[in-house]
Structures are given as C-alpha cells and as structure tokens.
Scaffold this active site. Structure first.
Site, PDB file in Angstrom:
ATOM      1  N   GLU A  95       0.800  -1.226   0.000  1.00  0.00           N
ATOM      2  CA  GLU A  95       0.000   0.000   0.000  1.00  0.00           C
ATOM      3  C   GLU A  95       0.832   1.275   0.000  1.00  0.00           C
ATOM      4  O   GLU A  95       0.263   2.365   0.034  1.00  0.00           O
ATOM      5  CB  GLU A  95      -0.939   0.001   1.203  1.00  0.00           C
ATOM      6  CG  GLU A  95      -1.910  -1.179   1.200  1.00  0.00           C
ATOM      7  CD  GLU A  95      -2.961  -1.084   2.290  1.00  0.00           C
ATOM      8  OE1 GLU A  95      -3.833  -0.215   2.184  1.00  0.00           O
ATOM      9  OE2 GLU A  95      -2.885  -1.880   3.238  1.00  0.00           O
ATOM     10  N   HIS A  96       2.171   1.131  -0.012  1.00  0.00           N
ATOM     11  CA  HIS A  96       3.038   2.296   0.106  1.00  0.00           C
ATOM     12  C   HIS A  96       3.979   2.379  -1.084  1.00  0.00           C
ATOM     13  O   HIS A  96       4.114   1.438  -1.864  1.00  0.00           O
ATOM     14  CB  HIS A  96       3.827   2.223   1.416  1.00  0.00           C
ATOM     15  CG  HIS A  96       2.960   1.981   2.610  1.00  0.00           C
ATOM     16  ND1 HIS A  96       2.183   2.961   3.173  1.00  0.00           N
ATOM     17  CD2 HIS A  96       2.737   0.855   3.337  1.00  0.00           C
ATOM     18  CE1 HIS A  96       1.516   2.466   4.201  1.00  0.00           C
ATOM     19  NE2 HIS A  96       1.833   1.185   4.325  1.00  0.00           N
ATOM     20  N   LEU A  97       4.664   3.506  -1.204  1.00  0.00           N
ATOM     21  CA  LEU A  97       5.578   3.726  -2.322  1.00  0.00           C
ATOM     22  C   LEU A  97       6.744   2.738  -2.274  1.00  0.00           C
ATOM     23  O   LEU A  97       7.143   2.265  -1.224  1.00  0.00           O
ATOM     24  CB  LEU A  97       6.098   5.158  -2.295  1.00  0.00           C
ATOM     25  CG  LEU A  97       5.046   6.255  -2.517  1.00  0.00           C
ATOM     26  CD1 LEU A  97       5.693   7.624  -2.414  1.00  0.00           C
ATOM     27  CD2 LEU A  97       4.347   6.094  -3.869  1.00  0.00           C
TER      28      LEU A  97
END
Length: 379
Positions: free
Chosen positions: A237-239
C-alpha cells in the site's frame, strides 16, 4: 479425456511450492490449472487433491463463469511445469488422445492410464525454475487475455468486468490488452498492458502499473509494479518498486519497501545458485511474509514463507525466520506466535495451515538460532 496436472515437479519451484501445489501457481494472469481449462477444448481438466488447496486458491475463471474444474478421476496425468501456452497444451493433448506417454530425459511429461507406449519429446517446453515464470509471464499474459476476450465475445483491448474506471485512469494498450475484473479504480493511475487487475484490487493514487503486472484478488498496490505476479490478500500500500518478481498470498510490505531486479554489473541474475539467464529478476516471496519499513531486497533472492525481514536483504531467507539485515541476525519465529499473527491478520484456518508448513520445513532451520528477538543490534 480427463486430464489432471499431478506429475511431480514441485522441488524446482521452491519456496512457492512449500505452500502451493504447482498447478495453483499463477503465470500469465491465471493459475496454471486455469490456463489448461481455457485451452483444453473437449477435454476435462480434473482435480482430486485436498479440498484445502481449492479453498486457498480462488479461481478467477469462476468469477467470469468460464470453464469448469472437474472433481473426477483422470485418464491421464500431465506435468504442471509444462509452460501452459496454447502451442504446448495442443501438443500435449494430442499425445493424450493417442494414448502415448511422454518423457524428456528422466522426467515424465505425460502419463496415460494403462498405456505402455512411450516417446521422448523435449520439444514440449517446461518451466525449469521460478525464474521461468518471470521470463514467460508477459507473453503468456497477452495470449491469455486474447483468449479470454474471444471466449467472452469482447472486442477491443480492454476487458472490463463488473468494474468502474474513472477518467483519471490512463490505459496504455500499445504493448498488450488490459483486464480489470471486479475492481473500482477511481484515482489517477497509469496502467500499461498487458496487465490483469483482479477482483477487489486497491490501487493507490498515482500508481504506475507496468506490463506483466497481475494482481490476482484482494490485493493493494502502490508505487511502481512491473512484470510481477501478486497472489491473494497481499498488501503493498506504500511507495516503492516491485519488479520481475513473484509474491505469494497474504504478504505485507512495510512502507518504503523496494526490490532490486538488476545487478550493477548487468550480468545474469542467479537464483539459489542457478544462472537464470535473465538480466532482470527480482525476489521470489512466499506466503505470509512481512517486511519492515524501508526494507530493500536484492535481486534474485528467495524469501521463504512466514518470514519477517528488515533492512537490507542480500541473502536467501529460509521459511519462518526473522532476518534483521541491519545487524545480520536471524532467529526462528516462535510457532505459537506464528499462529497468533496469521490468525489475527488472516483467519484461524490459514494460521493452522501455516503451522503445518512450519513443521514440515523445520529441517531448513536446523542452524538458525531460537529464542526471543528484538529489533536492534546488540553489542
């Protein structure tokens, strides 16, 4: 004829096959058994294994109401490591129809019940290791999406089933079609085909989904993803970058996790000591893996199921350990704690299965320290 994908080939696909039978691995957008179903014609593809495998391995074809997996005894067995493209499957089914067994070297490729006729045919391409899943994924995905389009009577490069896409989504079909199934994409994102976005996929704003990406279902992705298969329940869900990789079920990527898929020398990537022949290959990540924030995984690494990894990961990590790349420490995960974590994050059935695999893989941790562990280097 009734055909099952049950001849042995699991060892070459570790660590994925510690938890998943080869026929339920994903390549080219679908599980291998699904690739056979959509190409089998009048033949029936059968399954007679544990019900648990069926429960754990949802089939996208069911969502599309395409084909059927028969739960009956087969007349013939084939090797699930056969590359499941149309040319290979046609060739294999021709042998099945003639009642001819096939070997390549010492490996069984086709075994027909009651037949004593054998031929040697090494022209049927086999998956030799997990790196071949990465190698063939993009081309097979394009072929598979075209077959699905024909079956469903869809014209054009977009397969959109029970999905909504806002005007802020850019779809790039120049290199292949795109399938979006049971998903709402209502944020700015760039999707480059061939790609398959499976049911209930969450795509974060400004995500770059590159060719060869497959999110099989209930997956979250963000950052940049390229030529990577992501199985059920995994959360990125993150970069961070994820490329030329395979990620199992129920994996969680901590914020800032990124992977390498190429060596600075531009030489071939090795996997568990094997020369893959690939210049680009990321890690192969088993089920239930957890990564800490800012974890960096080097190219071609095997990350065993259930492991927790932190910091720089330049080594292959066995199943069910904590690896602290900041200090180079490795400790076996406590069996009871493992059950607790997976029961809390997934469900109790999945936790019970994880404990079974923990016990079966204990020999892979004989030299790993045991005991409690806290993150941080000790003097």
């Amino acid at each position: 004829m009734k055909v099952s994908l049950t001849l042995p080939c699991s060892a070459r696909l570790e660590p994925l096959t510690y938890t998943t039978h080869p026929q339920f691995l994903i390549v080219g957008g679908l599980r291998i058994i699904e690739q056979w179903i959509i190409r089998a014609g009048e033949h029936e593809i059968t399954y007679t294994g544990p019900e648990q495998e069926l429960r754990r391995n949802d089939l996208i074809l069911r969502r599309l109401s395409i084909g059927e997996l028969h739960l009956t005894k087969p007349n013939a067995e084939v090797n699930p490591c056969i590359v499941p493209n149309s040319a290979n499957i046609r060739r294999v089914l021709a042998y099945v129809e003639r009642g001819v067994n096939v070997r390549c070297g010492g490996e069984e490729v086709v075994k027909v019940a009651g037949s004593k006729d054998y031929v040697e045919d090494c022209g049927i391409e086999l998956i030799k290791g997990v790196w071949d899943i990465v190698r063939i994924n993009i081309d097979l995905l394009g072929e598979t999406l075209n077959i699905l389009s024909r079956i469903m009577g869809i014209k054009g490069p977009l397969i959109s089933i029970d999905s909504q896409l806002s005007g802020s989504v850019i779809l790039d079909y120049r290199e292949g079609p795109i399938a979006v199934i049971g998903t709402v994409i209502d944020v700015p994102a760039y999707v480059r085909g061939p790609a398959l976005i499976g049911p209930s996929t969450y795509i974060a704003p400004f995500t770059y989904v590159r060719q060869g990406t497959v999110t099989y279902g209930n997956v979250a992705i963000s950052g940049e993803v390229k030529n990577t298969i992501v199985d059920l329940g995994t959360r990125k869900e993150h970069l961070g970058y994820l490329g030329d990789s395979y990620v199992g079920k129920w994996v969680n990527f901590g914020a800032g996790t990124t992977v390498s898929n190429v060596k600075n020398t531009w030489g071939n990537v090795k996997y568990l000591g094997y020369d893959t022949g690939l210049r680009k290959m990321g890690p192969i990540i088993g089920d239930w893996v957890r990564t800490g924030i800012n974890t960096s995984i080097m190219s071609g690494k095997s990350i065993g199921p259930g492991s927790h990894i932190y910091g720089l990961v330049p080594i292959d990590v066995p199943p069910f350990v904590i690896y602290d790349g900041y200090c180079g420490d490795m400790v076996e995960i406590d069996r009871g704690k493992l059950y607790e974590i997976i029961a809390r994050s997934v469900n109790e059935d999945e936790a019970s299965y994880a404990v079974q695999i923990y016990d079966k893989t204990s020999s892979l941790r004989v030299n790993v320290k045991r005991g409690s562990y806290r993150i941080g280097c000790r003097q």
